[in-house]
Write an enzyme that holds these catalytic residues in place. Structure first.
Site, short mmCIF file in Angstrom:
data_model
loop_
_atom_site.label_atom_id
_atom_site.label_comp_id
_atom_site.label_asym_id
_atom_site.label_seq_id
_atom_site.Cartn_x
_atom_site.Cartn_y
_atom_site.Cartn_z
CD1 TRP A 4 -3.10 1.27 0.74
CD2 TRP A 4 -1.59 2.47 1.87
NE1 TRP A 4 -3.64 2.52 0.97
CE2 TRP A 4 -2.73 3.28 1.66
CE3 TRP A 4 -0.51 3.01 2.56
CZ2 TRP A 4 -2.82 4.58 2.14
CZ3 TRP A 4 -0.58 4.32 3.03
CH2 TRP A 4 -1.73 5.08 2.81
CG HIS A 5 3.12 2.52 3.34
ND1 HIS A 5 2.39 1.58 4.04
CD2 HIS A 5 3.06 3.66 4.06
CE1 HIS A 5 1.93 2.13 5.14
NE2 HIS A 5 2.31 3.39 5.18
N GLY A 6 3.89 1.63 -1.25
CA GLY A 6 4.65 1.91 -2.45
C GLY A 6 4.94 0.67 -3.28
CG PHE A 65 2.57 6.64 0.46
CD1 PHE A 65 3.55 6.00 -0.27
CD2 PHE A 65 2.92 7.27 1.64
CE1 PHE A 65 4.86 5.98 0.18
CE2 PHE A 65 4.22 7.24 2.09
CZ PHE A 65 5.20 6.60 1.37
#
Length: 472
Positions: free
Chosen positions: A322-324, A472
């Site tokens: 989700w963050h990257g 994000f």
């Protein structure tokens, strides 16, 4: 458009609030229309094309939720429409966020040289996609009724205070306020104070610490020491906290100024006594989202031990992704999965009995995790971690490292105190009934006006003003 920008603070926000409050409170639909228009303009400022993608997401999830409920009323489950909505949301998110990562991985593994065009990542897509999915899932679960007014739903999805970097606001938490919210001078004042406070955290602390970290990471290898690395990663650890929690403060404050009450997103995570506690205090809206929509549906901890491990690792794999779109983020998520599992199985209870060791343990792991989080590559992350612990053959210190330490010691001290509940506790004690309350009623506005003046001076004079979580 950044919250921490002159154009937002002194032009966009006053104009939006002026148009909003010039409309009588009984005309809430008109006020909502002002907020919806302002939100689309706010997003279009930096993403003039991708605003169409967000509008499409609003249409998609609005109609899918209506279809889910229509099918349920006819005796069906609504699962087909729910599945369609989830798949489409994930496809859109995956296409824009992970396509390049997928192609790079394929080329690397197979040795192929498939050409592709890198896509610009729509700002905030991870946040508003998760909000949209939670809405359709909640309608399917009968936790909320579907919103019949498309413009209200579009406002929920695009509301500019939380659009770009959260917190992830669930529909059920603001459903009533979309249709019937109250406004008061006290709420507006508290919201304005929260906004200015968050702005100060962002501009004065996060930006200064970020500038230090940028200086350290720009040094050539010949100029780096063990102490330099520690100064840099401690600066980044504080930067990302004050950057993201400052943004959340601003979002919560802006929402309150307009009658919305968003849930808290941070609760002093750096005072945690375990990694488990840290993730109950850090980015709480994301943690609760994965808990309610992934972990519990998979069975949570009410399954066999093997499946429980599976559930933990799936959640943290997805949290990292989700963050990257990079292997470093996957490693970062799995890093926490390992330590969360180890705490639950082996040493968690013993660690809780220690006085200071538990806090040092958490801070050390968090600092190491942020090395992985910000690294350009997995190998680079391991090299930096090795250097932090003196395994890279680097000198322990030099004059430049000591200069950085001396120059930023005051900023570090303020950051350390500011990351604890102590300042808020002192303010609360003075604000209680008695002489302190009268003093604070005068001091608070003066301090906040002074803080706004200092922030403005920083913004006029400086150019280093990123928001880390915008990517994000």
């Amino acid at each position: 458009m950044l919250f921490s920008s002159i154009i937002f603070i002194f032009f966009f926000l006053p104009l939006t609030l002026g148009l909003y409050y010039i409309i009588p409170s009984r005309y809430l639909r008109a006020r909502n229309a002002v907020l919806l228009a302002a939100s689309l303009i706010f997003y279009s400022w930096g993403e003039p094309v991708y605003v169409l993608l967000m509008i499409y997401s609003a249409f998609l999830n609005y109609f899918c939720a209506l279809q889910v409920k229509s099918e349920q009323r006819k005796g069906g489950t609504g699962k087909k429409n729910l599945t369609f909505a989830v798949v489409m949301n994930l496809f859109i998110l995956g296409f824009f966020k992970y396509f390049g990562f997928l192609m790079d991985t394929i080329n690397s593994v197979t040795g192929a040289h498939i050409k592709y065009t890198a896509l610009a990542l729509p700002i905030g897509i991870s946040f508003y996609t998760f909000q949209a999915m939670s809405y359709v899932i909640d309608v399917y679960r009968n936790d909320v009724p579907p919103q019949k007014n498309f413009f209200r739903f579009a406002l929920y999805l695009s509301l500019f205070p939380q659009l770009i970097a959260g917190p992830i606001v669930r529909y059920r938490d603001v459903a009533e306020e979309l249709e019937n919210r109250s406004h008061s001078l006290e709420d507006f004042g508290r919201g304005a104070m929260r906004f200015v406070f968050g702005l100060g955290k962002k501009v004065i602390l996060a930006n200064n610490l970020g500038a230090l970290y940028a200086s350290v990471t720009a040094l050539p290898d010949s100029k780096v020491t063990v102490l330099t690395y520690w100064i840099g990663i401690i600066a980044y650890t504080f930067q990302i906290y004050f950057d993201f929690s400052g943004y959340s403060d601003m979002a919560i404050g802006l929402g309150r100024m307009m009658g919305f009450h968003f849930l808290e997103n941070f609760n002093y995570p750096y005072i945690s006594a375990s990694v488990t506690e840290f993730w109950r205090r850090w980015h709480m809206s994301l943690g609760s989202w994965f808990r309610d929509y992934v972990y519990i549906p998979l069975g949570g901890n009410r399954v066999s031990k093997a499946k429980w491990f599976r559930n933990i690792f799936i959640v943290w794999l997805l949290t990292g992704l989700w963050h990257g779109a990079a292997w470093t983020f996957i490693l970062w998520g799995l890093f926490f999965a390992v330590f969360l599992t180890a705490e639950k199985l082996w040493y968690g209870q013993a660690l809780a009995q220690t006085r200071f060791l538990k806090h040092l343990y958490v801070l050390l792991l968090i600092a190491v995790s942020f090395v992985i989080f910000d690294a350009a590559s997995v190998s680079g992350a391991f090299r930096t971690i090795a250097s932090l612990f003196g395994l890279g053959g680097l000198p322990r210190s030099d004059a430049l490292a000591r200069y950085y330490f001396d120059s930023y010691s005051g900023v570090f001290l303020v950051a350390i105190v500011g990351a604890t509940p102590l300042p808020a506790k002192i303010v609360r004690q003075f604000s209680e009934d008695g002489p302190g309350k009268k003093i604070m009623s005068v001091v608070e506005p003066v301090v906040l006006l002074g803080l706004l003046a200092v922030v403005t001076a920083y913004l006029v004079d400086g150019s280093f003003n990123p928001f880390l979580y915008f990517r994000f």
